[in-house]
Design an enzyme around this catalytic site. Structure first.
Site, mmCIF file in Angstrom:
data_model
loop_
_atom_site.group_PDB
_atom_site.id
_atom_site.type_symbol
_atom_site.label_atom_id
_atom_site.label_comp_id
_atom_site.label_asym_id
_atom_site.label_seq_id
_atom_site.Cartn_x
_atom_site.Cartn_y
_atom_site.Cartn_z
ATOM 1 N N ARG A 113 0.609 -1.069 -0.176
ATOM 2 C CA ARG A 113 0.091 -0.172 0.002
ATOM 3 C C ARG A 113 0.465 1.273 0.011
ATOM 4 N NH1 ARG A 113 -2.699 -3.597 3.429
ATOM 5 N NH2 ARG A 113 -4.692 -3.899 3.198
ATOM 6 N N ILE A 114 1.824 0.824 1.023
ATOM 7 C CA ILE A 114 2.377 2.268 0.933
ATOM 8 C C ILE A 114 3.487 2.997 -0.473
ATOM 9 C CG2 ILE A 114 4.842 3.071 2.850
ATOM 10 C CD1 ILE A 114 3.429 1.873 4.732
ATOM 11 N N ASP B 78 9.497 -5.916 -6.974
ATOM 12 C CA ASP B 78 8.499 -6.618 -5.507
ATOM 13 C C ASP B 78 8.214 -8.272 -6.085
ATOM 14 O OD1 ASP B 78 6.683 -7.611 -3.652
ATOM 15 O OD2 ASP B 78 5.944 -5.148 -3.376
ATOM 16 N N ASN C 27 15.917 -9.271 4.334
ATOM 17 C CA ASN C 27 15.863 -8.074 3.591
ATOM 18 C C ASN C 27 17.266 -7.053 4.714
ATOM 19 O OD1 ASN C 27 14.333 -7.332 5.314
ATOM 20 N ND2 ASN C 27 12.950 -6.259 3.826
ATOM 21 N N ALA D 227 10.827 3.258 5.663
ATOM 22 C CA ALA D 227 10.757 2.080 5.957
ATOM 23 C C ALA D 227 10.902 1.569 6.937
ATOM 24 C CB ALA D 227 10.683 1.304 4.802
ATOM 25 N N ARG D 228 11.648 1.293 7.312
ATOM 26 C CA ARG D 228 12.599 0.344 8.457
ATOM 27 C C ARG D 228 14.205 0.446 8.276
ATOM 28 N NH1 ARG D 228 9.082 0.681 10.601
ATOM 29 N NH2 ARG D 228 7.620 -1.142 11.524
ATOM 30 N N ASP E 10 13.828 8.134 7.334
ATOM 31 C CA ASP E 10 13.025 8.310 8.497
ATOM 32 C C ASP E 10 13.285 7.185 9.563
ATOM 33 O OD1 ASP E 10 11.012 10.551 9.830
ATOM 34 O OD2 ASP E 10 9.547 8.230 9.019
ATOM 35 N N GLU F 118 17.686 3.091 16.259
ATOM 36 C CA GLU F 118 16.994 4.377 16.371
ATOM 37 C C GLU F 118 16.742 3.897 17.733
ATOM 38 O OE1 GLU F 118 13.988 4.514 12.778
ATOM 39 O OE2 GLU F 118 12.671 3.766 14.698
ATOM 40 N N HIS G 95 11.619 8.751 13.074
ATOM 41 C CA HIS G 95 10.636 8.183 11.652
ATOM 42 C C HIS G 95 9.255 8.671 12.093
ATOM 43 C CE1 HIS G 95 9.639 3.287 12.145
ATOM 44 N NE2 HIS G 95 8.862 4.503 11.655
#
Ligand code: COI
Length: 331
Positions: free
Chosen positions: A154-155, A174, A211, A233-234, A258, A263, A296
């Site tokens: 979705r993002i 993907d 990943n 994302a991460r 972000d 973090e 974040h």
């Protein structure tokens, strides 16, 4: 029916109270994280609603199980901090909020990309010093660039639409291509192809065992010189040391981050001064004009926060009542 909601912030409380009143459900809101020291607060409740970046440990989950709690609803999307084995052995059902606001994340990604391309950070710093000259900080236009979107959930799809709206050529990768997007012919077959073609790489993948550090020295070496990296994302997707090397060499022209792999315990804290931030590598990144570091905050919009609170409570009620919910996570 009684629900306990952990780590409720002030900005969430109003949405929680409104939902509880409208739905006639007793919801106890506490500010504490769900840890071994606070899990006893959940005794006597039918469900828990949670959000935290720190792990949901086996010890804590076993305790929830021993209290007879079978419903745990996350207010966020990521499930990478849950001990799945403990969840399974306790027969606990877990829901997340997969779509609290894909646009919230996508809009920050696009905002930061535009800021990088237009060198706004550099101009802000120059202007603060009375330097109003143009050169040498000439910009790039997004409509001339190819953006490689990694992961088209979705993002990723929301980000891709914004990039297309700016006139960029978008390609994507993907492991599970989206059928609608496939018709547009935007997918490349391998990450290597995406690395070779993209001027901008926009990461939208969840964190998985496979990943971790996908953007490492090897991946950077396959990218175009002067590539831009966007990661809302991460943190764990990017090998930070490799990124710093790639920024130093100019391989990477700039990055909007972000998220950051270390973090947890650092972001969403006030250290009182820049010097006091307890992470030298993070400070190294923040000091750079071509790195835009945000703590974040992509999710942190009114729409998203409201949806995170209210959707998770609704899912928790469904789990308690029916043992199932459309947002149930399969482990
Ligand atoms: C998530 O929803 O998993 C996020 O990354 C946002 C979180 C910081 C609330």
């Amino acid at each position: 029916m009684k629900i306990i909601a952990y780590s409720i912030r002030d900005d969430e409380k109003g949405y929680l109270d409104k939902w509880a009143k409208e739905n006639g459900v007793e919801v106890k809101a506490v500010q504490d994280l769900l840890t071994k020291d606070t899990v006893d607060l959940a005794r006597g409740y039918d469900g828990v609603v949670v959000y935290q970046q720190k792990p949901y440990t086996a010890e804590v989950i076993d305790k929830l199980g021993s209290f007879g709690i079978k419903a745990m609803s996350l207010r966020n999307v990521g499930v990478d901090n849950i001990d799945f084995e403990a969840i399974k052995r306790n027969g606990i059902k877990v829901t997340n909020v997969p779509a609290y606001s894909p646009d919230a994340i996508a809009e920050l990604a696009a905002t930061q990309l535009m800021r990088l391309l237009r060198r706004t950070n550099t101009f802000d710093r120059k202007i603060a010093n009375g330097d109003l000259r143009w050169a040498p900080d000439i910009a790039d236009e997004l409509d001339q660039l190819t953006v490689g979107v990694i992961a088209t959930g979705r993002i990723g799809r929301a980000a891709l639409k914004i990039y297309q709206g700016f006139g960029a050529k978008v390609i994507a990768y993907d492991i599970y291509p989206n059928p609608e997007l496939e018709k547009e012919g935007i997918y490349v077959d391998t990450l290597d192809e995406l690395y070779a073609q993209a001027d901008v790489i926009s990461l939208h993948s969840p964190a998985t065992v496979e990943n971790e550090h996908m953007l490492n020295d090897d991946a950077f070496s396959k990218m175009k010189d002067g590539v831009w990296i966007i990661n809302p994302a991460r943190g764990i997707l990017v090998d930070t040391d490799a990124l710093i090397r790639a920024l130093n060499s100019g391989k990477v022209a700039g990055a909007a981050l972000d998220v950051y792999e270390d973090e947890v315990g650092v972001f969403d804290n006030d250290f009182g001064s820049f010097e006091a931030i307890p992470d030298e590598r993070l400070k190294n990144l923040i000091k750079r004009e071509n790195v835009l570091l945000t703590p974040h905050i992509a999710f942190y919009t009114k729409t998203a926060v409201k949806n995170m609170v209210q959707f998770s409570l609704t899912s928790n009620v469904n789990l308690i009542k029916n043992g199932t919910d459309e947002n149930e996570v399969t482990f």
